[in-house]
Design a protein around this motif. Structure first.
Motif, PDB file in Angstrom:
ATOM      1  N   LEU A   1       0.838  -1.200   0.000  1.00  0.00           N
ATOM      2  CA  LEU A   1       0.000   0.000   0.000  1.00  0.00           C
ATOM      3  C   LEU A   1       0.873   1.250   0.000  1.00  0.00           C
ATOM      4  N   ASN A   2       0.359   2.325  -0.612  1.00  0.00           N
ATOM      5  CA  ASN A   2       1.088   3.595  -0.502  1.00  0.00           C
ATOM      6  C   ASN A   2       0.814   4.213   0.869  1.00  0.00           C
ATOM      7  N   ASN A   3       1.469   5.314   1.153  1.00  0.00           N
ATOM      8  CA  ASN A   3       1.397   5.895   2.503  1.00  0.00           C
ATOM      9  C   ASN A   3      -0.025   6.251   2.920  1.00  0.00           C
ATOM     10  N   LEU A   4      -0.789   6.847   1.985  1.00  0.00           N
ATOM     11  CA  LEU A   4      -2.153   7.255   2.333  1.00  0.00           C
ATOM     12  C   LEU A   4      -3.067   6.047   2.512  1.00  0.00           C
ATOM     13  N   GLN A   5      -2.871   5.013   1.682  1.00  0.00           N
ATOM     14  CA  GLN A   5      -3.650   3.786   1.849  1.00  0.00           C
ATOM     15  C   GLN A   5      -3.348   3.135   3.198  1.00  0.00           C
ATOM     16  N   GLN A   6      -2.067   3.116   3.556  1.00  0.00           N
ATOM     17  CA  GLN A   6      -1.671   2.572   4.863  1.00  0.00           C
ATOM     18  C   GLN A   6      -2.314   3.349   6.006  1.00  0.00           C
ATOM     19  N   GLU A   7      -2.314   4.677   5.856  1.00  0.00           N
ATOM     20  CA  GLU A   7      -2.903   5.520   6.894  1.00  0.00           C
ATOM     21  C   GLU A   7      -4.387   5.216   7.058  1.00  0.00           C
ATOM     22  N   ALA A   8      -5.076   5.028   5.961  1.00  0.00           N
ATOM     23  CA  ALA A   8      -6.501   4.714   6.018  1.00  0.00           C
ATOM     24  C   ALA A   8      -6.741   3.354   6.674  1.00  0.00           C
ATOM     25  N   VAL A   9      -5.927   2.359   6.303  1.00  0.00           N
ATOM     26  CA  VAL A   9      -6.088   1.000   6.825  1.00  0.00           C
ATOM     27  C   VAL A   9      -5.828   0.944   8.331  1.00  0.00           C
ATOM     28  N   THR A  10      -4.826   1.640   8.782  1.00  0.00           N
ATOM     29  CA  THR A  10      -4.419   1.543  10.194  1.00  0.00           C
ATOM     30  C   THR A  10      -5.090   2.567  11.100  1.00  0.00           C
ATOM     31  N   SER A  11      -5.862   3.491  10.536  1.00  0.00           N
ATOM     32  CA  SER A  11      -6.490   4.552  11.330  1.00  0.00           C
ATOM     33  C   SER A  11      -7.491   3.986  12.333  1.00  0.00           C
ATOM     34  N   ASP A  12      -7.487   4.568  13.525  1.00  0.00           N
ATOM     35  CA  ASP A  12      -8.457   4.196  14.558  1.00  0.00           C
ATOM     36  C   ASP A  12      -9.590   5.212  14.677  1.00  0.00           C
ATOM     37  N   SER A  13      -9.698   6.105  13.702  1.00  0.00           N
ATOM     38  CA  SER A  13     -10.746   7.129  13.748  1.00  0.00           C
ATOM     39  C   SER A  13     -12.126   6.473  13.800  1.00  0.00           C
ATOM     40  N   GLN A  14     -12.991   7.019  14.647  1.00  0.00           N
ATOM     41  CA  GLN A  14     -14.328   6.445  14.808  1.00  0.00           C
ATOM     42  C   GLN A  14     -15.216   6.691  13.594  1.00  0.00           C
ATOM     43  N   ARG A  15     -14.987   7.810  12.917  1.00  0.00           N
ATOM     44  CA  ARG A  15     -15.753   8.144  11.714  1.00  0.00           C
ATOM     45  C   ARG A  15     -14.762   8.556  10.642  1.00  0.00           C
ATOM     46  N   LEU A  16     -14.519   7.680   9.693  1.00  0.00           N
ATOM     47  CA  LEU A  16     -13.482   7.930   8.690  1.00  0.00           C
ATOM     48  C   LEU A  16     -14.066   7.811   7.284  1.00  0.00           C
ATOM     49  N   LEU A  17     -13.827   8.842   6.483  1.00  0.00           N
ATOM     50  CA  LEU A  17     -14.177   8.808   5.063  1.00  0.00           C
ATOM     51  C   LEU A  17     -12.888   8.717   4.261  1.00  0.00           C
ATOM     52  N   VAL A  18     -12.769   7.676   3.463  1.00  0.00           N
ATOM     53  CA  VAL A  18     -11.639   7.541   2.552  1.00  0.00           C
ATOM     54  C   VAL A  18     -12.132   7.980   1.168  1.00  0.00           C
ATOM     55  N   LEU A  19     -11.681   9.164   0.764  1.00  0.00           N
ATOM     56  CA  LEU A  19     -12.051   9.688  -0.552  1.00  0.00           C
ATOM     57  C   LEU A  19     -11.092   9.096  -1.564  1.00  0.00           C
ATOM     58  N   ALA A  20     -11.591   8.159  -2.346  1.00  0.00           N
ATOM     59  CA  ALA A  20     -10.717   7.414  -3.249  1.00  0.00           C
ATOM     60  C   ALA A  20     -10.997   7.842  -4.683  1.00  0.00           C
ATOM     61  N   GLY A  21     -10.088   8.601  -5.258  1.00  0.00           N
ATOM     62  CA  GLY A  21     -10.233   9.017  -6.652  1.00  0.00           C
ATOM     63  C   GLY A  21     -10.251   7.820  -7.578  1.00  0.00           C
ATOM     64  N   ALA A  22     -10.697   8.025  -8.810  1.00  0.00           N
ATOM     65  CA  ALA A  22     -10.785   6.935  -9.782  1.00  0.00           C
ATOM     66  C   ALA A  22      -9.437   6.242  -9.940  1.00  0.00           C
ATOM     67  N   GLY A  23      -9.461   4.892  -9.888  1.00  0.00           N
ATOM     68  CA  GLY A  23      -8.243   4.114 -10.105  1.00  0.00           C
ATOM     69  C   GLY A  23      -7.223   4.197  -8.982  1.00  0.00           C
ATOM     70  N   SER A  24      -7.658   4.647  -7.798  1.00  0.00           N
ATOM     71  CA  SER A  24      -6.693   4.861  -6.704  1.00  0.00           C
ATOM     72  C   SER A  24      -6.627   3.700  -5.721  1.00  0.00           C
TER      73      SER A  24
END
Length: 714
Positions: free
Chosen positions: A6-29
């Motif tokens: 995973l790239n850095n931002l993908q890793q951050e999203a996967v490992t985040s403990d945020s209670q309410r998290l939106l991952v805005l994923a652009g096309a093909g990302s």
């Protein structure tokens, strides 16, 4: 689990403990990849029980794809992936194998991966007895996928059939039946509400209105009078040709059984003086009615009753037998259109979660008679349909969600069971959620639940189905203390395709800004082709597809996209004649797909082109207001989705002089523009360089000055 893929931002999203998290994923990302890695991370690294995780998708295909990729990640032998790509295996066999493999891996089987409808189906089946009969059946005009568990309990009737049955029953009330017929004649057949907007609805004979017995008349007030005759079983002739003594003329109505002529006078009528003299000379019974009378139904009813009924024979039937079958003979397709309109309205009422009586009240205040009349006719059918479904223990797809919401709101013990069960809720394609779906999600949340939503506001294209892009654009307003992570590296498309798509979407105002970059580099620019005719465009595409196939690109890596199905029909015909095999899909159907080469056809301006904006019928505005600017933004998002399906090469097909405004939003730095040359309208002219005389093509020497001819053209 290895996160290095995973790239850095993908890793951050996967490992985040945020209670309410939106991952805005652009096309093909890598949206799906990130969501799946989140699932695996929770189980492997966080030690979360699979039974505590709920993953919600929008389609059965998306659910299957998610399960497939989890099985592939667990299957070290690689056999399952090979079976999936085996083109000789049918879907039934693949579904069976998926089920076997899912059961094999207990951590996958323990997950709850469902569509919204599938999830609610299980809630109501297992715990819905206090809300609804838990032996319910699913009703709808669209059947679920064959392998879907919902299929096992589909109702024996479709929505349309039930609506049609209720409409016929409603028409046992003669007043309702005649109001319905009047609505069909005025607004579906005659389209009198469109007359002032379009020349195609201008009647050459001036007869714009159809009466209940099918007679064409000149005015709404004449129509009212003719309909009164029809309802009372009184035979009439409209505008009979009459010559009493001095000239021919056409009285408005003649009632044979009363031997009575009626002249209906309006401000558009000619002088009655000469006609009145003729009636007197012929000693014929004649009365006048006036336009103003029809403004007051009580007055015109009283007037007609007084002047006609006493003149009719005593033994004449004063009423007529009216029934659905006879009244709508020849109008069956119009009835179907009317029912489809009611079905659409019913869906909207449910998705927007509006009280039916409130809709009727709002409609009753509308300034347009057509809208008021529609809802007077439609709401009894909607109510009848809902009662019928309740009586038969039927639920439609919207009911599955709304009944689950009601269950959670009214039964705390059931709501708490689900809140305690699912500590992690993952929602795919969050840009497509509607009001009901968001309300359901909120009812599942506690302060300890982790909500992980993945989506892309730039790809929100289902507003016509009720999805509301504001839930993703304004995520932090809908979910307190929310955080957003933007995945902005596109692994699918080249830099020119990504750059062009960014520039297009930049023109939208209601969006979240993202700086999407391309991971792939390529020398290929986007080709914009402008043919003089559609035939030019088709031939260009045929030539290009042949080139691509000769280059070794597989047919299934070439994808044709279009705004509406009818755009592709002439292409299909020519391609078959040339023995060219290719994929064609509407852009809506292409969501989630990708191809090495994409052709987007029909990029013309105006009606039938792209963008194709129309503010839908005012009937729908009673339930949900439409905004032209927001509709244009959704069209632009649709174009963005189309562009970003292309991995390597993109061809945009338009027509010279009628190019889509969207094409102007793509800077020339990303494109190569080509066209069919227009033949010059000026013939080649040869001029003598010495005496400047005009010469013929055959001249080698100027006949005027003897100079050797050198070709000069103008």
């Amino acid at each position: 689990m290895n996160l290095t893929d995973l790239n850095n931002l993908q890793q951050e999203a996967v490992t985040s403990d945020s209670q309410r998290l939106l991952v805005l994923a652009g096309a093909g990302s890598g949206k799906t990849k990130t969501l799946l890695q989140k699932l695996i991370y929770l189980i492997e690294e966080k030690g979360i029980s699979p039974s505590s995780i709920l993953a919600i998708t929008f389609t059965k295909n998306a659910t299957n794809e998610m399960i497939d990729r989890l099985i592939i990640s667990a299957d070290k032998s690689g056999k399952y992936e090979k079976q999936l790509s085996d083109k000789e295996k049918n879907n039934i066999d693949k579904n069976k194998e998926r089920y076997i493999q899912q059961k094999k891996y207990k951590w996958i089987d323990g997950l709850t991966i469902k569509t919204f409808h599938g999830f609610c189906y299980n809630i109501l089946r297992n715990y819905g007895v206090n809300e609804f009969d838990n032996k319910f059946k699913i009703i709808g005009d669209e059947r679920p996928d064959e392998d879907d568990e919902l299929t096992k309990n589909t109702a024996p009737e479709a929505t349309f059939d039930v609506m049609h049955k209720i409409l016929i029953e409603q028409c046992e009330d003669v007043d309702y039946l005649l109001k319905l017929k009047r609505y069909l004649l005025d607004y579906i057949i005659d389209k009198i509400h469109l007359r002032e907007f379009s020349s195609k609805y201008i009647a050459k004979d001036g007869k714009y209105f159809t009466t209940l017995n099918g007679t064409r008349v000149s005015s709404k007030s004449e129509q009212f009078i003719a309909d009164w005759f029809y309802r009372h079983g009184i035979q009439f002739e409209y505008e009979p040709r009459l010559n009493i003594k001095d000239f021919y003329f056409n009285p408005d109505f003649y009632i044979p059984d009363a031997n009575l002529y009626i002249e209906h006078v309006s401000d558009k009528s000619y002088s009655m003086k000469n006609k009145e003299e003729q009636f007197k000379k012929g000693n014929l019974l004649f009365v006048k009615t006036f336009d103003g009378m029809t403004k007051d139904s009580a007055q015109i009813n009283y007037t007609l009753d007084k002047i006609i009924k006493n003149r009719l024979p005593a033994n004449l039937h004063k009423t007529t037998s009216i029934n659905f079958k006879e009244e709508f003979n020849g109008y069956h397709e119009n009835i179907k259109d009317f029912i489809r309109l009611i079905i659409r309205v019913t869906d909207m009422i449910k998705v927007e979660n509006i009280n039916i009586d409130t809709v009727l009240e709002n409609a009753g205040q509308d300034q347009h008679e057509r809208v008021r009349n529609f809802y007077e006719l439609a709401i009894p059918i909607v109510k009848g349909y809902n009662c019928y479904c309740t009586n038969k223990s039927y639920l439609d797809f919207n009911d599955l969600i709304s009944r689950s919401i009601s269950l959670f709101q009214n039964q705390d013990d059931i709501a708490n069971k689900y809140k305690n069960k699912f500590q992690y809720i993952l929602v795919d394609e969050f840009q497509d959620v509607n009001n009901l779906q968001v309300e359901l999600i909120k009812l599942l949340l506690t302060k300890n639940t982790q909500l992980f939503c993945v989506g892309d506001d730039w790809q929100s294209i289902y507003g016509f189905r009720g999805s509301n892009v504001s839930y993703i654009v304004e995520f932090e307003n809908h979910f307190k203390d929310a955080r957003t992570i933007k995945l902005n590296l596109n692994y699918r498309s080249t830099q020119n395709i990504v750059g062009a798509s960014n520039e297009v979407i930049r023109h939208n105002k209601f969006k979240i800004d993202k700086d999407v970059q391309a991971a792939k580099k390529s020398e290929h620019k986007i080709v914009v082709y402008s043919g003089n005719t559609e035939e030019d465009n088709i031939q260009f595409c045929i030539d290009k597809v042949k080139e691509l196939l000769d280059e070794g690109i597989n047919n299934d890596e070439i994808l044709f996209l279009y705004r509406r199905n009818k755009m592709f029909s002439p292409y299909t015909y020519k391609f078959k004649n040339k023995n060219i095999p290719i994929q064609g899909k509407t852009i809506h159907a292409s969501k989630g797909l990708e191809a090495k080469v994409v052709f987007i056809i029909g990029l013309t301006e105006g009606s039938g082109g792209f963008p194709d904006i129309w503010l839908e019928d005012r009937i729908f505005q009673v339930i949900k207001k439409a905004n032209h600017d927001l509709l244009m933004e959704e069209e632009r998002r649709l174009f963005y989705v189309a562009i970003t399906r292309a991995k390597d090469k993109l061809f945009l097909i338009t027509e010279k002089g009628n190019e889509s405004s969207f094409l102007k939003e793509i800077p020339e730095t990303f494109t190569v523009r080509t066209t069919t040359a227009i033949k010059s309208v000026i013939d080649k002219v040869i001029i003598c360089t010495n005496c400047y005389s005009q010469l013929e093509k055959l001249h080698q020497y100027c006949p005027y000055c003897g100079q050797k001819v050198e070709e000069q053209t103008l």
